[in-house]
Design a protein around this motif. Structure first.
Motif, short mmCIF file in Angstrom:
data_model
loop_
_atom_site.label_atom_id
_atom_site.label_comp_id
_atom_site.label_asym_id
_atom_site.label_seq_id
_atom_site.Cartn_x
_atom_site.Cartn_y
_atom_site.Cartn_z
N UNK A 106 0.90 -1.28 -0.03
CA UNK A 106 0.24 0.06 -0.07
C UNK A 106 0.86 1.27 -0.13
N UNK A 107 1.95 1.35 0.68
CA UNK A 107 2.73 2.49 0.58
C UNK A 107 4.22 2.07 0.84
N UNK A 108 4.97 2.74 -0.03
CA UNK A 108 6.85 2.38 -0.01
C UNK A 108 7.11 2.74 1.19
N UNK A 109 7.72 1.86 2.10
CA UNK A 109 8.57 2.19 3.18
C UNK A 109 7.60 2.11 4.41
N UNK A 110 6.53 1.55 4.49
CA UNK A 110 5.73 1.60 5.59
C UNK A 110 4.65 0.33 5.77
N UNK A 111 4.84 -0.41 6.71
CA UNK A 111 3.77 -1.37 6.80
C UNK A 111 3.03 -1.03 8.00
N UNK B 167 5.25 6.54 1.32
CA UNK B 167 5.59 6.73 2.93
C UNK B 167 6.88 7.35 3.36
N UNK B 168 7.97 6.62 2.96
CA UNK B 168 9.15 7.11 3.31
C UNK B 168 10.16 6.99 2.02
N UNK B 169 10.75 8.10 2.00
CA UNK B 169 11.71 8.23 0.78
C UNK B 169 13.02 7.19 0.90
#
Length: 421
Positions: free
Chosen positions: A172-177, A410-412
């Motif tokens: 769903x979001x890059x860098x975050x679960x 979400x997180x670069x």
């Protein structure tokens, strides 16, 4: 006393989602089993009737009008499900499941190069959305049941239930679960896989022989391979999106001409490549010694450029409106590229084919943890460190692109800055 009430609350929460997981898993697992059986039927039928490829442009017109007449917003596919998880609104239409199942079978019957993950995820997501409406779930619970649908579809179609659960959370979001749906997704994915298997469906088995202990030289080759896998994932995502964008700019009216053009290009590519092995799913080929994912695990089982051929075939197919998934073609691209790298560097072919299999997928979907776990579920745990190195390296070198346009950042990857709350 407060601790007791807290544990009772947790138990109630898990019981609630376990009960909801039963209908999600039964329906998703059964429909995925039906889809996999039908997919095998149409694939074998196409192998026996090669002339069907020449009808691919016409098949594209049929797919176009099916979605134009009945699809509405369901044409957005996986991205619609992800958007609904990010911000529940109009919901995921129930018609998405039969539409994507039928149109994916049409794509494969006539030789389009596509996968199956997208179909399974959309089946799971649309069924989960329908159940959410029936049970009048809140917005937050709707998010969770949609994630359960993704997990159920993914876990069932590949026979990787743990991967399915983590993939639904990680994609769903890059860098975050977010862990609020961890257990519900695991329950749904495990149950759906059990249901699918109960129908007699068998997944392809892969095996990597243990050929060496830990080796720093081999580790260096894997890191370099991870860079190549990441770039391959980036090129695939960029190519698919670019072809779709360019074709829509080029053909502004009579949009049915887009799949017609794509079908014609696939036919032309088949003549140039001199083989039909890049059509369809690609797990196996019509002949035992053909180019396929399975044969990529053998020395000289693919050519040096098989990975690029499959990339182009699939980018054209999906970029011009045909239906299916991207993941199995990504497995093909990765396994073939891994084979090529192994042959050039003297590394173990089976190992590098397996690493490419999961790492290109990790790069294109930005899901390195799920793909590392997939390596364990598919190939065994002996090389888990190498799986992680390949997937994590590929994840970083794919940049912030991906095959899912609704995936949020979400997180670069570049500086670790948090970009989304």
């Amino acid at each position: 006393m407060q601790k007791i009430f807290e544990q009772l609350s947790v138990t109630k929460h898990l019981l609630f989602w376990t009960l909801l997981a039963i209908p999600v898993s039964l329906t998703a697992g059964s429909l995925v089993a039906l889809f996999l059986w039908l997919l095998d039927v149409v694939t074998r039928f196409r192998w026996e009737h090669a002339w069907l490829l020449y009808l691919l442009p016409l098949a594209g017109v049929v797919i176009h009008f099916l979605y134009k007449l009945w699809g509405k917003n369901s044409e957005a596919g996986n991205n619609l499900i992800m958007d609904e998880i990010h911000q529940p609104g109009g919901g995921v239409p129930a018609r998405m499941a039969p539409l994507v199942l039928i149109t994916t079978l049409i794509t494969h019957l006539f030789g389009g190069s596509a996968g199956r993950e997208g179909t399974a995820v959309q089946i799971g997501g649309s069924l989960a959305s329908l159940l959410g409406k029936w049970f009048r779930l809140s917005k937050e619970d709707t998010r969770i049941i949609l994630m359960m649908g993704i997990a159920a579809g993914f876990g069932a179609v590949f026979g990787t239930p743990l991967t399915g659960a983590i993939f639904a959370l990680e994609v769903l979001a890059i860098g975050r679960i977010k862990y609020n749906a961890l257990v519900p997704c695991l329950i749904a994915s495990v149950f759906a896989d059990i249901v699918c298997s109960a129908w007699g469906l068998h997944h392809t088995k892969y095996h990597i022989r243990i050929v060496t202990d830990f080796d720093f030289l081999l580790l260096g080759k894997i890191i370099l391979g991870g860079v190549a896998f990441g770039l391959a994932g980036y090129v695939f995502a960029l190519s698919s999106h670019s072809i779709k964008s360019f074709s829509n700019r080029l053909i502004k009216t009579h949009k049915w001409l887009i799949p017609v053009t794509g079908g014609c290009i696939v036919i032309l590519l088949t003549f140039i490549a001199g083989t039909e092995d890049y059509l369809g799913l690609g797990v196996t080929a019509s002949s035992p010694d053909g180019i396929s994912i399975v044969n990529a695990f053998n020395e000289n089982g693919v050519t040096s450029w098989s990975w690029l051929w499959k990339l182009v075939f699939t980018a054209v197919t999906l970029g011009t409106g045909f239906k299916g998934g991207e993941v199995t073609p990504l497995f093909f691209i990765g396994a073939a590229l891994g084979n090529t790298i192994a042959m050039l560097t003297g590394a173990p072919v089976e190992l590098f084919a397996g690493l490419g299999f999961i790492a290109v997928f990790a790069a294109a979907t930005n899901t390195p943890i799920a793909c590392t776990i997939m390596g364990v579920e598919l190939f065994g745990s002996d090389y888990i460190l190498y799986y992680a190195v390949a997937c994590f390296t590929a994840y970083y070198f794919s940049g912030h692109s991906g095959i899912y346009t609704s995936q949020r950042l979400a997180v670069s990857k570049k500086d670790g800055a948090t970009l989304e709350d």
